[in-house]
Enzyme design. Sequence first.
Site, PDB file in Angstrom:
ATOM      1  CE  LYS A 152       5.818 -53.268 -32.692  1.00  0.00           C
ATOM      2  NZ  LYS A 152       5.524 -54.474 -31.890  1.00  0.00           N
ATOM      3  CE  LYS A 171       3.958 -49.600 -30.196  1.00  0.00           C
ATOM      4  NZ  LYS A 171       3.385 -50.862 -29.704  1.00  0.00           N
ATOM      5  CG  ASN A 216      -0.494 -50.974 -29.522  1.00  0.00           C
ATOM      6  OD1 ASN A 216       0.247 -50.619 -30.434  1.00  0.00           O
ATOM      7  ND2 ASN A 216      -0.053 -51.566 -28.426  1.00  0.00           N
ATOM      8  CD  GLU A 222       2.733 -56.173 -32.560  1.00  0.00           C
ATOM      9  OE1 GLU A 222       3.717 -56.016 -33.324  1.00  0.00           O
ATOM     10  OE2 GLU A 222       2.829 -56.120 -31.327  1.00  0.00           O
ATOM     11  CE1 TYR A 229       5.788 -49.286 -21.262  1.00  0.00           C
ATOM     12  CE2 TYR A 229       8.129 -49.069 -21.708  1.00  0.00           C
ATOM     13  CZ  TYR A 229       6.828 -49.152 -22.158  1.00  0.00           C
ATOM     14  OH  TYR A 229       6.581 -49.111 -23.510  1.00  0.00           O
ATOM     15  CG  ASP A 267       4.152 -60.717 -22.557  1.00  0.00           C
ATOM     16  OD1 ASP A 267       4.426 -59.579 -22.958  1.00  0.00           O
ATOM     17  OD2 ASP A 267       4.219 -61.039 -21.361  1.00  0.00           O
ATOM     18  CG  ASP A 271       1.635 -52.769 -32.249  1.00  0.00           C
ATOM     19  OD1 ASP A 271       0.435 -53.096 -32.235  1.00  0.00           O
ATOM     20  OD2 ASP A 271       2.401 -52.892 -31.277  1.00  0.00           O
ATOM     21  CB  SER A 281       2.921 -42.856 -26.397  1.00  0.00           C
ATOM     22  OG  SER A 281       3.771 -42.440 -27.433  1.00  0.00           O
ATOM     23  CG  ASP A 282       0.341 -48.363 -27.560  1.00  0.00           C
ATOM     24  OD1 ASP A 282      -0.836 -48.106 -27.232  1.00  0.00           O
ATOM     25  OD2 ASP A 282       1.043 -49.214 -26.995  1.00  0.00           O
ATOM     26  CD  GLU A 334       1.549 -56.297 -27.194  1.00  0.00           C
ATOM     27  OE1 GLU A 334       2.242 -56.056 -28.205  1.00  0.00           O
ATOM     28  OE2 GLU A 334       1.424 -55.502 -26.257  1.00  0.00           O
ATOM     29  CG  HIS A 354       5.029 -57.958 -26.268  1.00  0.00           C
ATOM     30  ND1 HIS A 354       4.801 -57.915 -24.911  1.00  0.00           N
ATOM     31  CD2 HIS A 354       4.993 -56.673 -26.696  1.00  0.00           C
ATOM     32  CE1 HIS A 354       4.614 -56.658 -24.531  1.00  0.00           C
ATOM     33  NE2 HIS A 354       4.724 -55.874 -25.582  1.00  0.00           N
ATOM     34  CB  ALA A 355      10.619 -57.934 -25.929  1.00  0.00           C
ATOM     35  N   GLY A 356      10.077 -55.404 -24.735  1.00  0.00           N
ATOM     36  CA  GLY A 356       9.997 -53.990 -24.392  1.00  0.00           C
ATOM     37  C   GLY A 356       9.630 -53.857 -22.935  1.00  0.00           C
TER      38      GLY A 356
END
Lengths: 446, 446
Positions: free
Chosen positions: B222, B224, B254, B278, B34, B328, B252, B25-26, B305, B355-357
């Site tokens: 990091k 959010k 977003n 970010e 996902y 990305d 970040d 969540s952000d 990203e 960027h990853a995740g």
Amino acid sequence: MPRLKIVDVSVRDVRFPTSDTLSGSDAMNPSPDYSASYVELMTDHSGLSGFGFTFTIGRGSDIVTRMVAELAEQFVGRSVGDVADMPAFMAASLEELTQDSFLRWLGPEKGVAHLAAAAVLNALWDLWARAAGVPLWQLLAELEPQQLVSCLSMRHLGDVLTPDEAVAMLEERRSGHQRRIEELRAGGYPAYLTSVGWLGYSDEQVRNLVNEAIGQGWNAFKLKVGGSLEDDRRRIAMVRELIGGERKLMVDANQVWEVPEAIEWIKELTDWDLSWVEEPTSPDDIAGHRAIAEAVAPVPIASGEQAHNRIMFKQFLASGAIGVCQIDSCRMASVNENIPVLLLAAKYDVPVCPHAGGVGLCELVQHLSMFDYIAVSASLDRRWTEYVDHLHEMFVSPVRIRGGAYQLPLAAGFSSEMTEEALAAYSYPDGTVWKARAESSNSHGS
Amino acid sequence: MPRLKIVDVSVRDVRFPTSDTLSGSDAMNPSPDYSASYVELMTDHSGLSGFGFTFTIGRGSDIVTRMVAELAEQFVGRSVGDVADMPAFMAASLEELTQDSFLRWLGPEKGVAHLAAAAVLNALWDLWARAAGVPLWQLLAELEPQQLVSCLSMRHLGDVLTPDEAVAMLEERRSGHQRRIEELRAGGYPAYLTSVGWLGYSDEQVRNLVNEAIGQGWNAFKLKVGGSLEDDRRRIAMVRELIGGERKLMVDANQVWEVPEAIEWIKELTDWDLSWVEEPTSPDDIAGHRAIAEAVAPVPIASGEQAHNRIMFKQFLASGAIGVCQIDSCRMASVNENIPVLLLAAKYDVPVCPHAGGVGLCELVQHLSMFDYIAVSASLDRRWTEYVDHLHEMFVSPVRIRGGAYQLPLAAGFSSEMTEEALAAYSYPDGTVWKARAESSNSHGS
């Protein structure tokens, strides 16, 4: 306006076999089949629907159509309310169709997801204008500025245009509305003609079409360029000679050049007083357009038909990267996102000359041009809306052109409804024309 | 490598119910599931396939999956050839998957069409590396620069990076390859951890996770931000105190802020030595990022990203709009488009921190980070690749993390293959997990 509820939707992939004739061919798009992902939002009031679409060039239209269906189906069962409820309904719909986090991941606000949002929002505006019983340009011009701005995509414009500034700009123009409407009723909105100069046409075809168009009263013409410099120079010289020094001539490269190449090429095209050079390079390259514009000044650089959202236009306009702003009625999020761009263009004193053609883009965008003159720019200087003479017969209320100008549309709505005959013939793959082609191709082999 | 032919494809929509826990969540994405649009390109050599995917966050994944299928199916029946043919095959595939005029109309090179192209190109690179029997980073490092550059998306970069310059940059770095590979084999590539600081987590959750991560050897974290300034300041202060002055802390937002708002907000976050802030605003707003970066210097601004293609990165990097470049592996057109961005970042001396995740982004992007160090930047200064500890068990060759660093991947390919168990459980809607949830929701009502 009655209280309305959306009770059903119909979504179709409508395709026209334009690749048969090379109409629409340019340096980037050699053989398009003009297509529309077309949506009807049906209400509980008999005969009252909203029609909208977005435009594609054939393959891939199925993907866009599916996305349109996914977005449109969310609206089934929703109460729109009455006229007083429409601004809030529109604002909420805009948020849902462009800011939903899933949709943002697929964009944000670009590509297939945004094209699909445009189709649904176009249908919602058509519904609103029909329910109000007025053409869309009139609905927009008559809305209180505060209400209109509440329906617009203003997010991420805050550094250059706040909602309050937008309201103030619209308020400032209100006094002249009636006079400008009368001017448009008398003389229409100036147009330029692209149909004469597709890249796939021979010199003779171009010559005949230009001569014919001059006879019909056209005063502005666009040629496709970017295939070969020699061809471009010959064709431009030919058309300039045919049309004389007073009429306008524009050229369009459809993104084919690298930035340094664009600068060299355009410098070879300066002898013929071009009104603009369009899409010299990638539509994402704001800095590239700016470099080109500076290097070839005073030749104006035009772009925007593939600029995907208002945030791109903000940068193109604020940095002086374009001298002609070409909005599109189906690539950005409908009226909601185009009006902020009209306001930005006015703020930076850049004329708006909308992209049209394809299928139905002329029908839609004429409303935005009319509104721009009535309520935003209040100027016709250096302004021409694109016109292509394709496929207007597919619409219930097609554009009317006289003396090279769009005539003020008078029917209620956004001019977006296709005829039953067109839908029956060209829906893909089940329309009668496509079925017949499939059968013919099967029986002859392929 | 044998002579190969692609004989079949399988495309699946694979979704993981991550919204159950608010992992991920952000400020912009409150409840993602996902997902991956996953493609297998099967060859005529038993057991040899290429696997690729692109990443989405749930709804809309069906549209992307359909586009992936449409693009992938074109490859059925194609001869790939042998190892000497691969560069030409890859270059032709790139052209077809990104420059086809129909696809350009849906983008160009952005949104659903480009995400789908990434999935197919990722599978082609995986196939190439598997056929060669080496991990992807090694394939890339061992290719002749001229051959590698022939496979890259260089269009519309000509004003700042020509193919010849790209070849020269790669040639210049060749001497140190072996030493840098040995360094990576010994110490891995530095990573930072995002799993500790999702916006939906309580202070106590964050505290526990940070303490646990420090125990595992993590040195960069990091959080959010962008929900409320008060919360941001409290959480940042808490984490800085927990991790001490030496470890790194990034935040970040977003994309939630307007440009002026971002400047004000970030100025309230300068007490804690942030390594970067970010995505302060729209990922399309190059000028906005630049204005923010100038106003809050020396705090580095990170983005990328959701920058949709190399032309956006060209402008972000050349204008100094970002101080940290976040590629990305699934949004741009695979390796083909990411390597040009690595080269641009090196040219403008901006560190690349990918960027990853999501699902599988770590597995893919580690190869690009390794390649960047070995063959492009030759530096680890100010460089950390994102790591999130989700869903790695779904992959046949998951990333290996030790001491807060990605370990050099050793298996042949792009680490992109999911396990049979994962596909059986999470394919949507027919996987066992989704079927069970649908049945449970039906029997309990919903």
